[in-house]
Design an enzyme around this catalytic site. Structure first.
Site, PDB file in Angstrom:
ATOM      1  N   GLY A 115       0.298  11.318  11.569  1.00  0.00           N
ATOM      2  CA  GLY A 115       0.918  10.049  11.939  1.00  0.00           C
ATOM      3  C   GLY A 115       0.854   9.764  13.432  1.00  0.00           C
TER       4      GLY A 115
ATOM      5  N   GLY B 132      -1.001   7.427   6.233  1.00  0.00           N
ATOM      6  CA  GLY B 132      -1.000   6.004   6.566  1.00  0.00           C
ATOM      7  C   GLY B 132      -2.166   5.218   5.977  1.00  0.00           C
TER       8      GLY B 132
ATOM      9  N   GLU C  76      -2.897  20.675   7.385  1.00  0.00           N
ATOM     10  CA  GLU C  76      -2.432  19.502   8.110  1.00  0.00           C
ATOM     11  C   GLU C  76      -1.792  19.937   9.424  1.00  0.00           C
ATOM     12  OE1 GLU C  76      -1.785  16.041   5.166  1.00  0.00           O
ATOM     13  OE2 GLU C  76       0.096  17.096   5.348  1.00  0.00           O
TER      14      GLU C  76
ATOM     15  N   ASN D 230      -1.115  10.399   0.140  1.00  0.00           N
ATOM     16  CA  ASN D 230       0.308  10.768   0.156  1.00  0.00           C
ATOM     17  C   ASN D 230       1.052   9.558   0.695  1.00  0.00           C
ATOM     18  OD1 ASN D 230       2.870  11.739   0.582  1.00  0.00           O
ATOM     19  ND2 ASN D 230       2.286  13.194   2.193  1.00  0.00           N
ATOM     20  N   TRP D 231       1.703   8.849  -0.209  1.00  0.00           N
ATOM     21  CA  TRP D 231       2.352   7.603   0.205  1.00  0.00           C
ATOM     22  C   TRP D 231       3.632   7.850   0.996  1.00  0.00           C
ATOM     23  CZ3 TRP D 231       2.104   3.794  -4.597  1.00  0.00           C
ATOM     24  CH2 TRP D 231       0.749   3.534  -4.894  1.00  0.00           C
ATOM     25  N   LYS D 232       4.156   9.068   0.953  1.00  0.00           N
ATOM     26  CA  LYS D 232       5.420   9.394   1.650  1.00  0.00           C
ATOM     27  C   LYS D 232       6.520   8.433   1.185  1.00  0.00           C
ATOM     28  CE  LYS D 232       2.731  11.424   5.345  1.00  0.00           C
ATOM     29  NZ  LYS D 232       2.640  11.807   6.753  1.00  0.00           N
TER      30      LYS D 232
ATOM     31  N   HIS E 290       4.870  20.213   2.310  1.00  0.00           N
ATOM     32  CA  HIS E 290       4.457  19.297   3.382  1.00  0.00           C
ATOM     33  C   HIS E 290       5.279  19.580   4.635  1.00  0.00           C
ATOM     34  CE1 HIS E 290       3.665  15.679   5.664  1.00  0.00           C
ATOM     35  NE2 HIS E 290       2.596  15.523   4.916  1.00  0.00           N
TER      36      HIS E 290
ATOM     37  N   SER F  64      -4.029  11.905  10.399  1.00  0.00           N
ATOM     38  CA  SER F  64      -4.729  10.763  11.005  1.00  0.00           C
ATOM     39  C   SER F  64      -6.176  10.641  10.533  1.00  0.00           C
ATOM     40  CB  SER F  64      -4.637  10.825  12.530  1.00  0.00           C
ATOM     41  OG  SER F  64      -3.276  10.776  12.943  1.00  0.00           O
TER      42      SER F  64
ATOM     43  N   GLU G 228       6.631  17.719   6.703  1.00  0.00           N
ATOM     44  CA  GLU G 228       7.858  16.912   6.838  1.00  0.00           C
ATOM     45  C   GLU G 228       8.995  17.521   6.027  1.00  0.00           C
ATOM     46  OE1 GLU G 228       5.942  13.233   5.800  1.00  0.00           O
ATOM     47  OE2 GLU G 228       4.812  13.347   7.672  1.00  0.00           O
TER      48      GLU G 228
HETATM   49  P1  13P Z   1      -1.356  10.540   8.294  1.00  0.00           P
HETATM   50  O1  13P Z   1      -2.671  10.353   7.575  1.00  0.00           O
HETATM   51  O2  13P Z   1      -0.499   9.302   8.288  1.00  0.00           O
HETATM   52  O3  13P Z   1      -1.509  11.170   9.628  1.00  0.00           O
HETATM   53  O4  13P Z   1      -0.521  11.601   7.388  1.00  0.00           O
HETATM   54  C1  13P Z   1      -1.135  12.762   6.976  1.00  0.00           C
HETATM   55  C2  13P Z   1      -0.242  13.440   6.005  1.00  0.00           C
HETATM   56  O5  13P Z   1       0.822  13.924   6.357  1.00  0.00           O
HETATM   57  C3  13P Z   1      -0.664  13.481   4.604  1.00  0.00           C
HETATM   58  O6  13P Z   1       0.129  14.347   3.859  1.00  0.00           O
END
Ligand code: 13P
Length: 251
Positions: free
Chosen positions: A174, A236, A168, A9-11, A96, A214, A98
């Protein structure tokens, strides 16, 4: 059908040019490798068509990070599931944390998004997970159960069987603070039980449940070794081909 899956997931990261370069790097790294999992990258809307043009769809799946809760019309700035599908993408991340936290997504809007994803032939990667306070006050099982029930349990068993789930824990996203493999296994087994109670053991056993938060090359193998952890949704560590591949090859 239950599969092992590693999805990036590149966000909101990478310009178009950087994203195409990263996709090419991941695609090249998969050449000559037989990963023991399906590999997917979920990229910003602006990158989808260009990334689709440079990857081998037999080796690397492509997904969006969201889609609109309406089919079309006067929704300035929104991107529909049909638009996503028209780029060649096959997956879409929905719900998600976020998006729930910063853009007010609720189970009601997510129901619409799931329906539109299905109508357009997209496979939802549906995210669930508790925040730190819920982990600490012990309500995390109830929270996750409610997220699944309220957004997905109106589906037929056949449609539910088309969903990939991603657990998640928000406190692990993150933050560098991964859930331990035992914490992940405990929750994944619980989720599978919730699905079995509603749809039966066969549907539950066939659901892929990914862990996200993470996840890194150094902890992926221990997480993926757990019987109910079917892979990862990677933030990440998906932004560099070598760390992403370090997770892909952890199976
Ligand atoms: P991280 O791997 O950066 O913690 O993010 C996880 C995530 O939100 C994947 O959707």
């Amino acid at each position: 059908m239950r599969k092992n899956i590693v999805a990036g997931n590149w966000k909101m990261n990478t310009t178009l040019q950087e994203g195409v370069a990263l996709a090419k790097d991941v695609n090249a790294a998969l050449e000559g490798v037989q990963p023991k999992c399906d590999v997917i990258i979920c990229v910003p809307f602006t990158h989808l068509a260009s990334v689709n043009a440079v990857i081998d769809a037999n080796k690397l799946g492509l997904g969006a990070e969201n889609c609109a809760d309406h089919a079309s019309g006067a929704y300035t700035g929104e991107i529909s599931a049909a638009m996503v599908a028209s780029t060649g993408a096959k997956y879409v991340i929905l719900g998600h944390s976020e998006r729930r936290q910063y853009y007010g997504e609720t189970s009601e809007t997510l129901k619409e998004k799931v329906a539109l994803a299905f109508e357009n032939g997209l496979t939802p990667i549906f995210c669930i997970g508790e925040v730190l306070e819920e982990r600490e006050n012990g309500t995390f099982f109830d929270v996750v159960k409610e997220q699944i029930e309220s957004a997905l349990f109106h589906l037929s068993a056949e449609d539910f069987g088309r969903i990939i789930l991603a657990y998640e824990p928000v406190w692990a996203i993150g933050t560098g603070k991964t859930a331990t493999d035992d914490q992940a296994q405990e929750m994944h087994a619980f989720i599978r039980g919730v699905i079995a109670d509603k749809y039966g053991k066969e549907v539950a056993d066939n659901t892929s449940i990914l862990y996200g938060g993470s996840c890194k090359p150094t902890n992926a193998a221990a997480l993926f070794a757990k019987p109910d952890v079917d892979g990862g949704l990677i933030g990440g560590a998906a932004l560099k081909a070598d760390s992403f591949m370090g997770i892909v090859t952890a199976f």
